[in-house]
Design a protein around this motif. Structure first.
Motif, PDB file in Angstrom:
ATOM      1  N   ILE A  44      -4.899  19.634  32.891  1.00 29.94           N
ATOM      2  CA  ILE A  44      -3.844  20.647  32.837  1.00 29.94           C
ATOM      3  C   ILE A  44      -3.294  20.766  31.423  1.00 29.94           C
ATOM      4  O   ILE A  44      -3.125  21.870  30.902  1.00 29.94           O
ATOM      5  CB  ILE A  44      -2.697  20.302  33.809  1.00 29.94           C
ATOM      6  N   GLU A  45      -2.997  19.623  30.788  1.00 32.01           N
ATOM      7  CA  GLU A  45      -2.504  19.667  29.420  1.00 32.01           C
ATOM      8  C   GLU A  45      -2.629  18.297  28.786  1.00 32.01           C
ATOM      9  O   GLU A  45      -2.735  17.280  29.474  1.00 32.01           O
ATOM     10  CB  GLU A  45      -1.042  20.129  29.365  1.00 32.01           C
ATOM     11  N   SER A  46      -2.597  18.306  27.459  1.00 35.74           N
ATOM     12  CA  SER A  46      -2.627  17.063  26.693  1.00 35.74           C
ATOM     13  C   SER A  46      -1.538  17.128  25.643  1.00 35.74           C
ATOM     14  O   SER A  46      -1.508  18.046  24.829  1.00 35.74           O
ATOM     15  CB  SER A  46      -4.003  16.890  26.025  1.00 35.74           C
ATOM     16  N   VAL A  47      -0.636  16.178  25.673  1.00 38.78           N
ATOM     17  CA  VAL A  47       0.487  16.147  24.732  1.00 38.78           C
ATOM     18  C   VAL A  47       0.268  14.989  23.774  1.00 38.78           C
ATOM     19  O   VAL A  47       0.212  13.829  24.196  1.00 38.78           O
ATOM     20  CB  VAL A  47       1.828  15.998  25.477  1.00 38.78           C
ATOM     21  N   ALA A  48       0.141  15.306  22.509  1.00 35.80           N
ATOM     22  CA  ALA A  48      -0.084  14.285  21.491  1.00 35.80           C
ATOM     23  C   ALA A  48       1.237  13.942  20.816  1.00 35.80           C
ATOM     24  O   ALA A  48       2.268  14.555  21.067  1.00 35.80           O
ATOM     25  CB  ALA A  48      -1.106  14.786  20.476  1.00 35.80           C
ATOM     26  N   ALA A  49       1.187  12.958  19.939  1.00 41.68           N
ATOM     27  CA  ALA A  49       2.397  12.477  19.286  1.00 41.68           C
ATOM     28  C   ALA A  49       2.363  12.777  17.802  1.00 41.68           C
ATOM     29  O   ALA A  49       1.324  12.750  17.160  1.00 41.68           O
ATOM     30  CB  ALA A  49       2.529  10.975  19.500  1.00 41.68           C
ATOM     31  N   ASN A  50       3.535  13.117  17.261  1.00 40.04           N
ATOM     32  CA  ASN A  50       3.704  13.051  15.821  1.00 40.04           C
ATOM     33  C   ASN A  50       5.173  12.805  15.530  1.00 40.04           C
ATOM     34  O   ASN A  50       5.993  12.756  16.442  1.00 40.04           O
ATOM     35  CB  ASN A  50       3.106  14.288  15.121  1.00 40.04           C
TER      36      ASN A  50
END
Length: 957
Positions: A44-50
């Motif tokens: 459904i979605e991929s949330v990455a970090a920064n």
């Protein structure tokens, strides 16, 4: 339960990996690629970090059967946390069938088609893990934290109770767990002062039949009326995969997790479709006054104004309004009620649930003030008028924003916290990444917003006003009742039959009855430590933890209860409380405000041997926080006003505690074990001792005992040793002196055997039991440690003999346990439980039987193996959070240990023989040497207890 609450630091349990501009990938190309690799699973979605904002990196998937899967990777510790949240709580129940959601929380631990009875707890405990389940109005969740090599086993367990539970739900299990729920209600509601307050308020606040008009635990009449098929029907309606989210976080990769999720969960059929309940505004046409007599010392006033619903636009400004009116030492109610000593306690909160929220106010008048509940109500209403005139300051908003920031970052410290937040946001918003919206809605609140919600929901609006008064004192109510809830007749026992159920069954392509095997135990590294001693004699032990930009400090100063005289017991606790009040340069309110703006906490308390100062700060605010620590510790004002207020609060708190059965049991037990020594008395003091303490006593205790030599400082921070050591030294180096050694002596009194000491608590629905004796002082690798290994099978875990007997087999209690306890001065062994009143005598029999049997026959081979696996595999969970590291380091300092003690203890666990454990049981578990204490309704209990052949002695505290 409120997902975002100012008063509890907003529960922003997020992952720092993540301080970032989240990037969300939701492309068809990526989704189809995942579907190709794992049929039946869609990305459904991929949330990455920064590094730009706080968020939790994750990947969200959905199975064809509707199950939502969220995976969060955190490789900082070799563990994994699994959470299965079902969007069903008591709000999904029907009028007359309350308590089902909570009941099912119990049933889900009672075995499923491929997991035997009582095995769920055993499997996870044996894996070195922890587990639990919770139910509230809007959701039920089940969770476990285990070493990462145990993940597949956890998925197998959770899938088995999602898809293969009902055939294992028998009438016998139903009956036992119904008794367990009754015991839980007795312990947490019916036998607790003010325990029925919330359910009475809910009946008046919400319309008849509203999902929040009954308590989560349910009404016992409802549970008595229904049968096992009603319960099964509730499961079939709400516990399908399409109404669930499984969130998995820890030292994992999504690519490894997805095949396992697909294997165990994909065959489970969808349940009926679920839609969100309608959010209908709750309003009252006029104030509703209700009242209740209870076994309490102080009357209580409760006022509840219906407001909005969770995550509505008005929730955030209402939270801030609650803080201003009654959220802390700078609030109006603190100023108008507590500081003036008109009330012992007062506060305001804004609890929110999925369908409704309320502004909730409470106050307990100080008897010395002569104020009635009607007077208190008027002062509260006058405080509303004062708020109108005062308005909202920028300071109010700044403090809230600081709490939000610190709460968000401190929430990064455990995988469990991050997983829980992802699961909650997904369940209630459909967006696990809702954290930024959550932060933004508080940061965008204006002064005008707060005034607007005050005018809309509070000013001139109707509320439920409840008076809880001591038995026989109805004259104290704020006003006569003008509301009575509708009474329903739901008829006799339920006639729901198995024919009414529409079952659904998974079809597997593998043998689900085979329990997965775990991989190799993960390597667990003990934290790298540094140690030093300051010039003024303070031992400092620290470690670096770089996962979050936070610092936690524990300062242990010798001087606690054992440094007191019996006639003034409670002096150390009183001194600690005074150190939390005004200083020479800050009022109490100014100090609280300064800490709130930093998002820091300083908590000071006293135990038997030490005064402890716990400090928690964002590292960027550490210098300012330590300046406040220095002010509190070395410049106390010790004002007469603060002292008198604290003294009155202590006296009232003790009188309140004397209505609590657990408090009575602990005090009677300590007196019998310790006789005339200081250890026989409660840490917080007695009515006589607190009355005898003067402000000069406090100053004297502080001047005599608050010294650096022998003190210890334990620190966990993202700072390196050199920088942190310098900050600690700058705070504490000017401190001088050495305290006198405690002179407490613990001569063991002779207590007659074969005697039950009975403390009367008239009409108590439950009895508190304590059985035990004085025994060894604490050690780390010696006989005390080994005795606790011996105790594990007896009463040291959920699947222990005593808990399975009294809770699971007999249904006498919500929980029964045994333990060895101790410190450097004394120790002992205790068996304890709160049991149904009518099973008190029978519970004494079972306790005694189990203790004698274990002493005579010892541990079984299976129990020994279980203990070894359970204890030795816990290491992965020991050092995850800064607070866990803080406890570990404190133990090293207290006992002058080398970090290698961990390996030494693991070796003992692995090699201790059955013969040695049995010898320890025979040595330490002789019931003839033990004291028996029962707190309950003496008039009904005494004849039953005398039938046991033991002498029953009436005991008065």
């Amino acid at each position: 339960m409120k997902l975002t609450k100012i008063a509890v630091a907003v529960l922003l349990t997020t992952g720092l990996a993540a301080c970032s501009n989240s990037s969300v990938n939701n492309t068809n190309e990526k989704a189809s690629a995942v579907q190709s690799a794992y049929p039946g699973i869609t990305l459904i979605e991929s949330v990455a970090a920064n590094a730009a904002e706080i968020s939790i990196p994750y990947k969200k998937y959905q199975l064809d059967n509707g199950l939502t899967v969220i995976v969060h990777e955190d490789h900082s510790d070799p563990l994994v946390h699994v959470d299965v949240t079902y969007h069903v709580g008591s709000a999904r129940e029907e009028l007359g069938k309350s308590g089902f959601a909570h009941f099912f929380e119990h049933m889900m631990f009672q075995g499923s088609e491929n997991v035997a009875d009582e095995e769920h707890f055993k499997i996870i405990t044996e894996a070195g893990g922890t587990l639990n389940g919770t139910t509230n109005s809007d959701r039920t969740n089940y969770f476990e934290t285990v070493p990462v090599n145990q993940l597949e086993k956890m998925l197998w367990l959770e899938a088995d109770r999602m898809g293969f539970l009902l055939d294992a739900v028998t009438q016998e299990k139903f009956e036992v767990q119904r008794e367990t729920v009754k015991n839980e209600r007795g312990q947490r509601v019916d036998n607790r002062p003010y325990g029925r307050l919330n359910e009475r308020v809910s009946q008046a606040l919400y319309p008849d039949g509203h999902p929040y008009s009954w308590p989560v635990i349910g009404f016992m009449d409802d549970l008595n009326r229904v049968n096992v098929n009603d319960l099964k029907a509730f499961f079939l309606r709400w516990y399908g995969p399409n109404n669930a989210t499984i969130t998995i976080g820890g030292d994992i990769n999504a690519e490894d997790v997805l095949p396992l999720v697909s294997k165990y969960f994909a065959p489970i059929p969808r349940g009926p479709e679920v839609v969100d309940a309608e959010k209908v505004a709750v309003t009252l046409e006029a104030d509703r006054y209700i009242s209740m007599e209870d076994k309490v010392h102080l009357p209580l006033l409760s006022m509840n104004f219906p407001t909005t619903y969770a995550r509505a636009a008005d929730e955030a400004p209402l939270d801030i309004l609650a803080e201003i009116i009654g959220g802390g030492n700078n609030s109006l109610l603190y100023k108008n009620l507590v500081k003036t000593q008109l009330a012992v306690q007062a506060g305001v909160s804004h609890p929110c649930r999925e369908l409704a929220c309320s502004l909730s106010i409470y106050a307990l008048p100080n008897p010395a003030s002569g104020k009635t509940l009607a007077d208190i109500e008027k002062i509260v209403r006058d405080s509303f008028t004062e708020f109108e005139q005062r308005g909202v300051t920028q300071d109010d908003l700044d403090k809230v924003k600081a709490k939000i920031e610190s709460g968000a970052i401190f929430g990064l410290q455990s995988v469990a916290g991050k997983v829980s937040q992802l699961a909650a946001f997904e369940t209630f918003t459909g967006n696990p990444n809702f954290i930024q919206d959550d932060l933004a809605r508080y940061n965008s609140v204006t002064k005008a917003d707060v005034m607007r919600v005050f005018n809309q929901y509070v000013k001139g609006k109707a509320a439920v006003i409840m008076s809880v008064v001591p038995e026989g004192q109805r004259q104290l109510v704020a006003a006569e009742d003008n509301f009575t809830p509708i009474s329903h007749d739901f008829g006799g026992p339920s006639t729901t039959s198995a024919d009414d159920l529409v079952a659904r069954k998974a079809v597997d392509t593998f043998d689900r009855s085979k329990q997965p095997t775990a991989g190799v135990n993960p390597a667990v590294e003990v934290p790298t430590l540094w140690q030093t001693t300051t010039a003024n004699g303070i031992a400092v032990l620290g470690t670096q933890s770089i996962e979050t930009p936070t610092t936690s400090i524990l300062i242990k100063v010798p001087g606690g209860q054992y440094s007191e005289q019996a006639e003034k017991v409670g002096l150390a606790a009183t001194t600690a409380a005074m150190l939390s009040e005004s200083t020479q340069n800050y009022t109490t309110e100014q100090m609280s405000g300064a800490l709130e703006k930093l998002g820091s906490t300083i908590r000071i308390s006293a135990n038997s041997t030490h005064t402890n100062i716990f400090v928690s700060s964002l590292t960027k605010n550490l210098d300012a926080t330590l300046a406040l620590v220095e002010e509190k510790l070395f410049n106390p004002a010790f004002s007469e006003e603060d002292f008198n207020r604290n003294k009155q609060q202590s006296i009232q708190n003790i009188q309140h505690a004397l209505k609590d059965a657990g408090y009575l049991a602990s005090n009677a037990y300590s007196q019998l074990l310790y006789g005339d020594s200081i250890a026989a008395l409660p840490n917080g003091g007695t009515l006589a001792s607190i009355e005898a303490i003067s402000l000069d006593d406090v100053k004297g205790f502080y001047n005599s005992n608050f010294k650096p030599q022998g003190s210890e400082v334990i620190v966990v921070s993202d700072l390196e040793q050199q920088a942190l050591q310098a900050k600690v030294a700058a705070t504490l180096d000017n401190w001088e002196g050495k305290a006198p050694a405690p002179s407490a002596h613990f001569e063991e009194p002779k207590v007659a055997s074969n005697v039950i000491y009975l403390v009367d608590k008239p009409d108590a629905p439950q009895s508190e039991i304590r059985i035990g004796k004085r025994d060894m002082i604490e050690d780390i690798t010696g006989e005390f440690f080994k005795a606790n290994l011996m105790n594990f099978a007896l009463g040291g875990n959920f699947n222990s003999r005593i808990n399975l007997n009294l809770r699971e087999d007999k249904g006498y209690t919500y929980g029964a346990r045994t333990s060895f306890w101790g410190d450097a001065t004394s120790g002992g062994f205790t068996a304890s439980a709160a049991v149904r009143a009518d099973s008190t005598a029978a519970s004494i029999v079972e306790f005694t039987k189990e203790l004698n049997n274990y002493a005579q026959n010892g541990i079984s081979d299976d129990e020994l193996s279980f203990m070894r696996k359970a204890i030795n595999q816990k290491d992965a969970l020991k050092y995850e959070t800064p607070n866990a590291k803080l406890s570990f380091l404190a133990q090293i300092l207290e006992h002058d240990l080398q970090p290698s003690f961990v390996k030494e203890r693991n070796k003992i666990v692995s090699t201790i023989s059955k013969e040695e454990i049995n010898a320890l049981a025979a040595k330490h578990l002789n019931t003839k040497d033990m004291v028996y204490v029962v707190v309950g309704d003496a008039k009904s209990l005494k004849p039953e207890l005398e039938k046991l052949g033991m002498k029953v002695v009436d005991y008065t505290l």
